[in-house]
Design an enzyme around this catalytic site. Structure first.
Site, PDB file in Angstrom:
ATOM      1  N   SER A   1      66.846  36.525  30.246  1.00 39.74           N
ATOM      2  CA  SER A   1      67.874  37.390  29.645  1.00 39.74           C
ATOM      3  C   SER A   1      69.173  37.295  30.433  1.00 39.74           C
ATOM      4  CB  SER A   1      67.388  38.842  29.592  1.00 39.74           C
ATOM      5  OG  SER A   1      66.928  39.269  30.858  1.00 39.74           O
TER       6      SER A   1
ATOM      7  N   LYS B   1      56.860  33.332  34.462  1.00 39.86           N
ATOM      8  CA  LYS B   1      56.499  33.888  33.144  1.00 39.86           C
ATOM      9  C   LYS B   1      56.748  32.815  32.079  1.00 39.86           C
ATOM     10  CE  LYS B   1      58.914  37.466  31.194  1.00 39.86           C
ATOM     11  NZ  LYS B   1      59.512  36.856  29.997  1.00 39.86           N
TER      12      LYS B   1
ATOM     13  N   GLU C   1      56.502  32.170  27.813  1.00 42.72           N
ATOM     14  CA  GLU C   1      56.371  32.809  26.504  1.00 42.72           C
ATOM     15  C   GLU C   1      55.351  32.075  25.635  1.00 42.72           C
ATOM     16  OE1 GLU C   1      60.116  33.463  24.514  1.00 42.72           O
ATOM     17  OE2 GLU C   1      60.936  34.588  26.206  1.00 42.72           O
TER      18      GLU C   1
ATOM     19  N   GLU D   1      56.265  42.410  23.939  1.00 43.27           N
ATOM     20  CA  GLU D   1      57.637  42.777  23.543  1.00 43.27           C
ATOM     21  C   GLU D   1      57.722  43.000  22.030  1.00 43.27           C
ATOM     22  OE1 GLU D   1      60.770  40.323  25.107  1.00 43.27           O
ATOM     23  OE2 GLU D   1      62.303  41.311  23.884  1.00 43.27           O
TER      24      GLU D   1
HETATM   25  O1  KIV Z   1      64.137  37.816  30.034  1.00 45.82           O
HETATM   26  C1  KIV Z   1      63.767  38.990  30.145  1.00 45.82           C
HETATM   27  O2  KIV Z   1      64.492  39.861  30.644  1.00 45.82           O
HETATM   28  C2  KIV Z   1      62.440  39.328  29.653  1.00 45.82           C
HETATM   29  C3  KIV Z   1      62.083  40.773  29.559  1.00 45.82           C
HETATM   30  C4  KIV Z   1      62.890  41.459  28.570  1.00 45.82           C
HETATM   31  C5  KIV Z   1      60.621  40.961  29.353  1.00 45.82           C
HETATM   32  O3  KIV Z   1      61.691  38.462  29.331  1.00 45.82           O
END
Ligand code: KIV
Length: 296
Positions: free
Chosen positions: A55, A123, A125, A192
Site C-alpha cells: 500500500s 506476505k 497474496e 481483507e
Molecule cells: O499493503 C497493505 O497495506 C496490506 C494491508 C492493507 C493488509 O496488504
C-alpha cells in the site's frame, strides 16, 4: 532477554507467539509503517506486527494502485522500517510480479527481503493457487503470511476493489483458500474485505491466526493502514477505517504557522540563533570599525 530485543524488556514477537495469542484469545495488533519514524512510533506502543505493505505505492509514492511498486522500491522502505522496529514482527509485502513468474524467482525475491531488508516474514497474496509456492518459500526458511479476500494486486481481474465472499460458492472458495494456506504452514492469514460471518467461520476453522481488514471483529487480530488511521490519505475513508487522529490538519497547521513566522520575520528569534564567542565578537567589531575608519 534475546539478542533480537536490543535491550527491550518486552517479549520479541515471533510467529510462535502469534499462535499462542490465538490460543489465548488475545487480539493481535498490526499496523503498516513505511519509514523509520513511523516504525519507531508504532513499535514503541507495542503493536505486534509491523507490515511494510505494498500500500506504500499509494500512501508514500502516489501511485493509483499497488501494481507498479517494485521489489527495490519496497526494499528501500523495509530497510528504513527495520531500523525503527525492535519488538514487533517485521513483515514485508511481496509486490505484484515478484512471485508470479516462477517459484525460484519468488524464493530469490523473498530472500532479498530477509537478507537485504531484515524482514522476518513476507506476505503473499492469493489462496489455494499459491499454497505450493508458499511451501517452497517456507522451505527456504522464510515465514510467510497469506492474504485472501479482496487482494489489491488482483484489482484488474476483480474489476475494482469489491467486497469478496458474498455468494455460497465464493464462501466455499475462501474457506478452501484459508485451509490450503493453513496446511502450507503460514504464520497468519490476512482477511481483507469479506463479510464478518465468513471471516468468523475461517477464524474458527484454521490454526493460523487471522488478521482482518474490513473483515469484522471476529478475526484473531486487526490491521489498518497507518495513513488511514491518521487521515493522511487525501480521500474519503473506506467503511472499515476508523480515524484515530488528524495528522493532515496538524501538519497543515504547523506548516502554515512556519510560513507566517518566516514572512513576518518572527522566525528565527535571537534565542534560536548561534552566536560568536565573546572574544571573537569583540575582535570582529574592532576589525570592522578599523575598516570603516579607513574608508572615511
Ligand atoms: O499493503 C497493505 O497495506 C496490506 C494491508 C492493507 C493488509 O496488504
Amino acid at each position: 532477554m534475546s539478542l533480537t530485543s536490543f535491550g527491550d524488556p518486552r517479549q520479541k514477537i515471533t510467529a510462535a507467539l502469534l499462535r499462542e495469542k490465538k490460543l489465548r484469545h488475545e487480539p493481535i495488533t498490526c499496523l503498516t509503517a513505511y519509514d523509520y519514524s513511523s516504525a519507531r512510533l508504532v513499535d514503541a506502543v507495542a503493536i505486534d506486527i509491523v507490515l511494510v505493505g505494498d500500500s506504500l505505492a499509494q500512501t508514500m509514492l502516489g501511485y493509483d494502485n499497488t501494481l507498479s511498486v517494485t521489489v527495490d522500491e519496497m526494499l528501500h522502505h523495509v530497510r528504513a522500517v527495520r531500523r525503527g522496529v525492535k519488538h514487533a514482527l517485521l513483515l514485508a509485502d511481496m509486490p505484484y510480479g515478484s512471485y508470479h513468474a516462477s517459484w525460484d524467482e519468488a524464493v530469490r525475491n523473498a530472500a532479498r527481503f530477509v537478507k537485504e531488508g531484515g524482514a522476518e516474514a513476507v506476505k503473499i497474496e492469493g489462496g489455494e493457487k499459491r499454497a505450493d509456492l508458499i511451501r517452497r518459500v517456507i522451505d527456504a526458511e522464510i515465514p510467510v503470511a497469506g492474504h485472501i479476500g479482496l487482494t489489491p494486486q488482483s484489482v484488474n481481474v476483480m474489476s475494482g476493489y469489491r467486497v469478496q465472499g458474498k455468494t455460497l460458492s465464493d464462501i466455499e472458495q475462501l474457506m478452501r483458500d484459508a485451509v490450503a494456506l493453513d496446511r502450507a504452514g503460514v504464520t497468519c492469514v490476512f482477511l481483507e474485505g469479506i463479510p464478518r460471518e465468513v471471516a468468523a467461520m475461517i477464524s474458527a476453522e484454521i490454526q493460523a491466526p487471522t488478521i482482518g481488514i474490513g473483515a469484522g471483529p471476529d478475526c484473531d487480530g486487526q490491521v489498518l493502514v497507518f495513513h488511514d488511521i491518521l487521515n493522511l490519505t487525501f480521500a474519503p475513508p473506506a467503511k472499515f477505517v476508523r480515524r484515530y487522529g488528524d495528522a493532515a490538519a496538524e501538519i497543515s497547521h504547523a506548516v502554515q504557522a512556519f510560513r507566517a513566522d518566516v514572512l513576518s520575520r518572527q522566525y528565527p528569534s535571537d534565542d534560536e540563533s548561534y552566536h560568536l564567542p565573546k572574544e571573537t565578537k569583540a575582535a570582529l567589531d574592532t576589525l570592522l570599525e578599523r575598516k570603516r575608519n579607513m574608508r572615511r
